[in-house]
Write a protein that holds these residues in place. Sequence first.
Motif, PDB file in Angstrom:
ATOM      1  N   ALA A 256       0.829  -1.207   0.000  1.00 22.38           N
ATOM      2  CA  ALA A 256       0.000   0.000   0.000  1.00 22.38           C
ATOM      3  C   ALA A 256       0.864   1.258   0.000  1.00 22.38           C
ATOM      4  CB  ALA A 256      -0.939  -0.002   1.200  1.00 22.38           C
ATOM      5  N   ARG A 257       1.898   1.278   0.811  1.00 19.70           N
ATOM      6  CA  ARG A 257       2.775   2.447   0.864  1.00 19.70           C
ATOM      7  C   ARG A 257       3.522   2.617  -0.463  1.00 19.70           C
ATOM      8  NH1 ARG A 257       3.829   4.530   5.888  1.00 19.70           N
ATOM      9  NH2 ARG A 257       5.868   5.260   5.204  1.00 19.70           N
ATOM     10  N   PHE A 258       3.987   1.516  -1.034  1.00 20.80           N
ATOM     11  CA  PHE A 258       4.712   1.586  -2.294  1.00 20.80           C
ATOM     12  C   PHE A 258       3.804   2.110  -3.410  1.00 20.80           C
ATOM     13  CE2 PHE A 258       6.862  -0.145  -6.068  1.00 20.80           C
ATOM     14  CZ  PHE A 258       8.177   0.203  -5.786  1.00 20.80           C
ATOM     15  N   ALA A 259       2.526   1.756  -3.354  1.00 27.70           N
ATOM     16  CA  ALA A 259       1.572   2.234  -4.355  1.00 27.70           C
ATOM     17  C   ALA A 259       1.522   3.753  -4.390  1.00 27.70           C
ATOM     18  CB  ALA A 259       0.188   1.668  -4.071  1.00 27.70           C
ATOM     19  N   VAL A 260       1.662   4.369  -3.208  1.00 26.36           N
ATOM     20  CA  VAL A 260       1.599   5.827  -3.117  1.00 26.36           C
ATOM     21  C   VAL A 260       2.947   6.461  -3.428  1.00 26.36           C
ATOM     22  CG1 VAL A 260       1.055   7.768  -1.600  1.00 26.36           C
ATOM     23  CG2 VAL A 260      -0.252   5.634  -1.423  1.00 26.36           C
ATOM     24  N   THR A 261       4.021   5.933  -2.852  1.00 24.01           N
ATOM     25  CA  THR A 261       5.328   6.574  -2.974  1.00 24.01           C
ATOM     26  C   THR A 261       5.979   6.385  -4.335  1.00 24.01           C
ATOM     27  OG1 THR A 261       6.415   4.618  -2.032  1.00 24.01           O
ATOM     28  CG2 THR A 261       5.784   6.390  -0.509  1.00 24.01           C
ATOM     29  N   HIS A 262       5.640   5.302  -5.043  1.00 17.93           N
ATOM     30  CA  HIS A 262       6.329   5.006  -6.295  1.00 17.93           C
ATOM     31  C   HIS A 262       5.409   4.747  -7.481  1.00 17.93           C
ATOM     32  CE1 HIS A 262       9.548   4.237  -3.369  1.00 17.93           C
ATOM     33  NE2 HIS A 262      10.390   4.424  -4.360  1.00 17.93           N
ATOM     34  N   GLU A 263       4.145   4.429  -7.230  1.00 18.24           N
ATOM     35  CA  GLU A 263       3.302   3.954  -8.325  1.00 18.24           C
ATOM     36  C   GLU A 263       2.164   4.896  -8.698  1.00 18.24           C
ATOM     37  OE1 GLU A 263       4.016  -0.836  -7.819  1.00 18.24           O
ATOM     38  OE2 GLU A 263       2.178   0.029  -6.987  1.00 18.24           O
TER      39      GLU A 263
ATOM     40  N   ALA B 171      -0.401   6.149  -7.233  1.00 19.97           N
ATOM     41  CA  ALA B 171      -1.779   5.944  -6.781  1.00 19.97           C
ATOM     42  C   ALA B 171      -2.333   7.271  -6.269  1.00 19.97           C
ATOM     43  CB  ALA B 171      -1.831   4.888  -5.676  1.00 19.97           C
ATOM     44  N   PRO B 172      -3.441   7.769  -6.829  1.00 17.33           N
ATOM     45  CA  PRO B 172      -3.938   9.087  -6.422  1.00 17.33           C
ATOM     46  C   PRO B 172      -4.896   9.065  -5.240  1.00 17.33           C
ATOM     47  CG  PRO B 172      -5.158   8.323  -8.325  1.00 17.33           C
ATOM     48  CD  PRO B 172      -4.127   7.268  -8.036  1.00 17.33           C
TER      49      PRO B 172
END
Length: 515
Positions: free
Chosen positions: A424-431, A433-434
């Motif tokens: 979940a964190r990686f989705a925001v920091t690198h991917e 995710a808005p």
Amino acid sequence: MNQQPGPVTAQTDFDVVVIGGGINGTSALRELARAGYSVLLAEAEDLGAGASGRSSRMLHCGLRYLESPKPVKNALRHPVRFVRALRMARDAMRARAELSQDETVETRAIELSFPVWRDGPFQRWQLDAGLRLLGLLGPTEPPLDRMVLDADAARAHPIGRHLRDQSRLRGMVSFREYLFEAPERLCVENVLEAEACGADIRVMTRARLRARDSDGAWRVALDGLRSSGEVRARVVLNMAGSWADDVGTFGKRLIRGTKGAHIILRLPEGFADRGIATLHRGGHPFYGLPLGQGRFYFGPTETPFEGDARQAHADQEDIAFLLAEANHLLPGLGLTIKDVEQCWAGVRPLTDDPARPMGARERRVHDLAQQGFQNVLAMTAGPVMSHRSGGRQMLREVKGRISPATQGDATGRPKVSRANHPPARFAVTHEHAPDLYAVLTRRTGAIWRGLVSREEAARVAEEVAPLFGWTEAERDAQVDAFLARQETEFCVPSDRRTEPRLSDSKQDQTPTRRD
């Protein structure tokens, strides 16, 4: 650090602006960035938010392009259409080989079976001949593992014993097929690779053509979460899928949408890694496919769709139709509405063709110069399975017009692996995710493992809230918004969840053709 709402690059001039963050837009972006073009991606919603994230999840071999009740007669009557079908089948086999053998793409092999009845639209020899032809058209690896079963063998098959009309069953043809584990992830991975080569990514950013300057560059208006303003591009690729007609006023319609709905339920153990294919009673392809963890899905429907594809969802009619067809095909399972756990629907962005009311399925590239849009190209009807060849095709189109002028970083930067990071964190920091919905659907795939509870949504929201900078009220609003979208896009309509089992008479009725 949250990369999504952060500051944007000061660059305003690009070789190419790609409009649309679906599978074809991100594939073109990846190819262009790797080739050294400076490129910007503008996506009005989220990566894979349209058809790419709501597909039937199939990497099929192309047999469906050869399906015809009277193949020889139809080939003689429509030779151009037959040649086109052969070309599409060949391309499907090539895509199957490329993607199924690529370790960076998550696919799963299944056994797909085509039952044959005495009064059915196809005979065993036709399906056998079609698979043999595919073997000649495409690569030999991976093999099709073709099997032709007689009636007794078909009735003893784990799926075959549940089929209708056992006494009229003539056999079954089985072969190796592939499913994408997470087609929406392909969009994310394409973007990350392009970004490593210098591409500028703008999600939640709507783009629209404005005007062409004296030097030939297009001014593209951007209006979004990260920034608003204007950039310039020597070439513009309209890869907006279902929304391609909204990018500009082109003087002709590009897209004809059809909705495909699906239902998810649980089936007996014998269905694991096995699927079934046929034509439903309305005459269109109908599949039952394993989703994993004991879950199975049936679909798709095939209905014309007008309006905003964001509003597409499986409605009561869709669910009743799919359940009736599943029961007609496999009456031994005795499925009821209470067995349906989830559903979903997407809109296929097919090519508008006056001669084909349901749209043309062949991928097409439209040079919009004749409409007054020099160096603006659009792609329509590009399925998920052929996205890499679609990206390469768009690269060739761009190369035929311009060479890289403002050189991108084609050598690429090291790509950060998601393996050792909390998803979940990686989705925001690198991917990119808005929002919470993007995290739980298109990045982590939580929604595809079952409906997400409020407690689980709240736990993930609390985990990512500091990365987004949400207040407590904003965090709670994200949870409410996610659950509302889940209710619309993945849940069985509430007033049908307690519907009694379909009666035998209703199961035996032939649905109205849905085209």
